[in-house]
Write a protein that holds these residues in place. Structure first.
Motif, PDB file in Angstrom:
ATOM      1  N   ALA A   5       6.275  -9.831 -40.552  1.00 18.87           N
ATOM      2  CA  ALA A   5       7.494  -9.100 -40.198  1.00 18.87           C
ATOM      3  C   ALA A   5       8.588 -10.068 -39.747  1.00 18.87           C
ATOM      4  CB  ALA A   5       7.198  -8.075 -39.109  1.00 18.87           C
ATOM      5  N   GLN A   6       8.221 -11.096 -38.978  1.00 15.89           N
ATOM      6  CA  GLN A   6       9.197 -12.100 -38.562  1.00 15.89           C
ATOM      7  C   GLN A   6       9.769 -12.823 -39.775  1.00 15.89           C
ATOM      8  OE1 GLN A   6       6.667 -14.255 -35.701  1.00 15.89           O
ATOM      9  NE2 GLN A   6       8.432 -14.227 -34.326  1.00 15.89           N
ATOM     10  N   MET A   7       8.914 -13.109 -40.710  1.00 14.71           N
ATOM     11  CA  MET A   7       9.341 -13.830 -41.910  1.00 14.71           C
ATOM     12  C   MET A   7      10.344 -13.004 -42.710  1.00 14.71           C
ATOM     13  SD  MET A   7       6.764 -15.690 -44.515  1.00 14.71           S
ATOM     14  CE  MET A   7       7.308 -16.416 -46.040  1.00 14.71           C
ATOM     15  N   ARG A   8      10.043 -11.720 -42.893  1.00 15.30           N
ATOM     16  CA  ARG A   8      10.967 -10.840 -43.622  1.00 15.30           C
ATOM     17  C   ARG A   8      12.274 -10.653 -42.840  1.00 15.30           C
ATOM     18  NH1 ARG A   8       6.034  -8.272 -44.224  1.00 15.30           N
ATOM     19  NH2 ARG A   8       6.588  -6.697 -42.683  1.00 15.30           N
ATOM     20  N   ALA A   9      12.161 -10.499 -41.517  1.00 15.72           N
ATOM     21  CA  ALA A   9      13.355 -10.319 -40.681  1.00 15.72           C
ATOM     22  C   ALA A   9      14.228 -11.575 -40.712  1.00 15.72           C
ATOM     23  CB  ALA A   9      12.951  -9.978 -39.252  1.00 15.72           C
ATOM     24  N   ALA A  10      13.599 -12.737 -40.695  1.00 18.09           N
ATOM     25  CA  ALA A  10      14.348 -13.995 -40.750  1.00 18.09           C
ATOM     26  C   ALA A  10      15.142 -14.087 -42.049  1.00 18.09           C
ATOM     27  CB  ALA A  10      13.396 -15.180 -40.618  1.00 18.09           C
ATOM     28  N   ARG A  11      14.501 -13.703 -43.148  1.00 21.02           N
ATOM     29  CA  ARG A  11      15.217 -13.708 -44.436  1.00 21.02           C
ATOM     30  C   ARG A  11      16.384 -12.743 -44.407  1.00 21.02           C
ATOM     31  NH1 ARG A  11      13.882 -11.795 -48.690  1.00 21.02           N
ATOM     32  NH2 ARG A  11      11.982 -10.624 -48.237  1.00 21.02           N
ATOM     33  N   ALA A  12      16.157 -11.566 -43.813  1.00 24.64           N
ATOM     34  CA  ALA A  12      17.222 -10.561 -43.742  1.00 24.64           C
ATOM     35  C   ALA A  12      18.398 -11.071 -42.913  1.00 24.64           C
ATOM     36  CB  ALA A  12      16.677  -9.259 -43.157  1.00 24.64           C
ATOM     37  N   LEU A  13      18.108 -11.727 -41.784  1.00 28.81           N
ATOM     38  CA  LEU A  13      19.177 -12.269 -40.949  1.00 28.81           C
ATOM     39  C   LEU A  13      19.980 -13.335 -41.684  1.00 28.81           C
ATOM     40  CD1 LEU A  13      17.374 -12.536 -37.501  1.00 28.81           C
ATOM     41  CD2 LEU A  13      19.324 -11.076 -38.048  1.00 28.81           C
ATOM     42  N   LEU A  14      19.303 -14.105 -42.515  1.00 24.34           N
ATOM     43  CA  LEU A  14      19.987 -15.145 -43.286  1.00 24.34           C
ATOM     44  C   LEU A  14      20.650 -14.598 -44.545  1.00 24.34           C
ATOM     45  CD1 LEU A  14      17.302 -17.981 -43.050  1.00 24.34           C
ATOM     46  CD2 LEU A  14      19.519 -17.889 -41.864  1.00 24.34           C
ATOM     47  N   GLY A  15      20.253 -13.397 -44.944  1.00 27.94           N
ATOM     48  CA  GLY A  15      20.798 -12.808 -46.171  1.00 27.94           C
ATOM     49  C   GLY A  15      20.297 -13.511 -47.424  1.00 27.94           C
ATOM     50  N   GLU A  54       9.917 -24.668 -40.929  1.00 26.00           N
ATOM     51  CA  GLU A  54      10.929 -25.726 -40.907  1.00 26.00           C
ATOM     52  C   GLU A  54      12.178 -25.326 -41.700  1.00 26.00           C
ATOM     53  OE1 GLU A  54       8.792 -29.169 -42.288  1.00 26.00           O
ATOM     54  OE2 GLU A  54       7.924 -29.538 -40.297  1.00 26.00           O
ATOM     55  N   ALA A  55      11.983 -24.677 -42.841  1.00 23.29           N
ATOM     56  CA  ALA A  55      13.122 -24.237 -43.652  1.00 23.29           C
ATOM     57  C   ALA A  55      13.937 -23.175 -42.913  1.00 23.29           C
ATOM     58  CB  ALA A  55      12.641 -23.700 -45.000  1.00 23.29           C
ATOM     59  N   LEU A  56      13.248 -22.229 -42.284  1.00 26.35           N
ATOM     60  CA  LEU A  56      13.951 -21.179 -41.536  1.00 26.35           C
ATOM     61  C   LEU A  56      14.700 -21.765 -40.344  1.00 26.35           C
ATOM     62  CD1 LEU A  56      11.260 -18.347 -41.606  1.00 26.35           C
ATOM     63  CD2 LEU A  56      13.403 -18.432 -42.906  1.00 26.35           C
ATOM     64  N   GLU A  57      14.061 -22.679 -39.631  1.00 28.34           N
ATOM     65  CA  GLU A  57      14.718 -23.300 -38.479  1.00 28.34           C
ATOM     66  C   GLU A  57      15.928 -24.119 -38.910  1.00 28.34           C
ATOM     67  OE1 GLU A  57      11.504 -25.308 -36.440  1.00 28.34           O
ATOM     68  OE2 GLU A  57      10.976 -23.468 -35.341  1.00 28.34           O
ATOM     69  N   ALA A  58      15.826 -24.841 -40.029  1.00 31.77           N
ATOM     70  CA  ALA A  58      16.946 -25.629 -40.541  1.00 31.77           C
ATOM     71  C   ALA A  58      18.113 -24.728 -40.939  1.00 31.77           C
ATOM     72  CB  ALA A  58      16.504 -26.477 -41.732  1.00 31.77           C
ATOM     73  N   ALA A  59      17.795 -23.494 -41.329  1.00 28.91           N
ATOM     74  CA  ALA A  59      18.832 -22.531 -41.727  1.00 28.91           C
ATOM     75  C   ALA A  59      19.417 -21.788 -40.530  1.00 28.91           C
ATOM     76  CB  ALA A  59      18.259 -21.543 -42.735  1.00 28.91           C
ATOM     77  N   GLY A  60      18.870 -22.035 -39.326  1.00 29.75           N
ATOM     78  CA  GLY A  60      19.435 -21.430 -38.128  1.00 29.75           C
ATOM     79  C   GLY A  60      18.606 -20.356 -37.463  1.00 29.75           C
ATOM     80  N   ILE A  61      17.379 -20.180 -37.892  1.00 28.29           N
ATOM     81  CA  ILE A  61      16.513 -19.151 -37.319  1.00 28.29           C
ATOM     82  C   ILE A  61      15.704 -19.733 -36.162  1.00 28.29           C
ATOM     83  CG2 ILE A  61      14.453 -17.725 -37.769  1.00 28.29           C
ATOM     84  CD1 ILE A  61      17.015 -16.572 -38.977  1.00 28.29           C
ATOM     85  N   GLU A  62      15.626 -18.990 -35.056  1.00 27.12           N
ATOM     86  CA  GLU A  62      14.737 -19.340 -33.952  1.00 27.12           C
ATOM     87  C   GLU A  62      13.625 -18.300 -33.927  1.00 27.12           C
ATOM     88  OE1 GLU A  62      14.659 -19.707 -29.074  1.00 27.12           O
ATOM     89  OE2 GLU A  62      16.440 -18.921 -30.071  1.00 27.12           O
ATOM     90  N   LEU A  63      12.412 -18.733 -34.187  1.00 24.79           N
ATOM     91  CA  LEU A  63      11.268 -17.832 -34.140  1.00 24.79           C
ATOM     92  C   LEU A  63      10.806 -17.727 -32.695  1.00 24.79           C
ATOM     93  CD1 LEU A  63       9.440 -19.180 -37.281  1.00 24.79           C
ATOM     94  CD2 LEU A  63      10.632 -16.999 -37.075  1.00 24.79           C
ATOM     95  N   ILE A  64      10.709 -16.509 -32.186  1.00 20.26           N
ATOM     96  CA  ILE A  64      10.349 -16.268 -30.801  1.00 20.26           C
ATOM     97  C   ILE A  64       8.937 -15.710 -30.773  1.00 20.26           C
ATOM     98  CG2 ILE A  64      10.960 -15.066 -28.668  1.00 20.26           C
ATOM     99  CD1 ILE A  64      13.805 -14.757 -29.905  1.00 20.26           C
ATOM    100  N   GLY A  65       8.043 -16.396 -30.084  1.00 20.51           N
ATOM    101  CA  GLY A  65       6.662 -15.964 -29.980  1.00 20.51           C
ATOM    102  C   GLY A  65       6.512 -14.788 -29.029  1.00 20.51           C
ATOM    103  N   GLU A  66       5.355 -14.139 -29.093  1.00 19.72           N
ATOM    104  CA  GLU A  66       5.034 -13.011 -28.223  1.00 19.72           C
ATOM    105  C   GLU A  66       5.183 -13.420 -26.761  1.00 19.72           C
ATOM    106  OE1 GLU A  66       4.075  -9.145 -27.390  1.00 19.72           O
ATOM    107  OE2 GLU A  66       4.203  -9.969 -29.404  1.00 19.72           O
TER     108      GLU A  66
END
Length: 85
Positions: A5-15, A54-66
């Motif tokens: 779900a985080q992966m899909r949401a990250a893509r959605a935020l980046l468009g 790494e690709a998501l973080e380079a694009a500006g995504i911060e993954l937040i753990g539980e």
């Protein structure tokens, strides 16, 4: 760990679509599709998961753990724990 779900949401935020994420991470589209189809935590080869993170973080995504706090600030979305509708 990252959830599907985080992966899909990250893509959605980046468009971006799965093809673009595959390009950014150097993986194949079927690999991205399999990762996103996982239940809960993304399953797959550790190296592939690392490349996606790494690709998501380079694009500006911060993954937040539980239970983790976002230290960078900025806008974001977080799924609440508890009953879901």
């Amino acid at each position: 760990m990252m959830t599907s779900a985080q992966m899909r949401a990250a893509r959605a935020l980046l468009g971006i679509d799965q093809k673009r994420l595959a390009e950014l991470s150097g993986l194949s589209v079927p690999t991205i599709q399999r990762m996103e189809a996982s239940d809960g935590n993304v399953r797959g080869v550790v190296e592939s998961l690392t490349r996606v993170v790494e690709a998501l973080e380079a694009a500006g995504i911060e993954l937040i753990g539980e239970g983790a706090v976002s230290g960078a600030g900025g806008r974001g979305v977080r799924l609440k724990s508890g009953p879901q509708t």
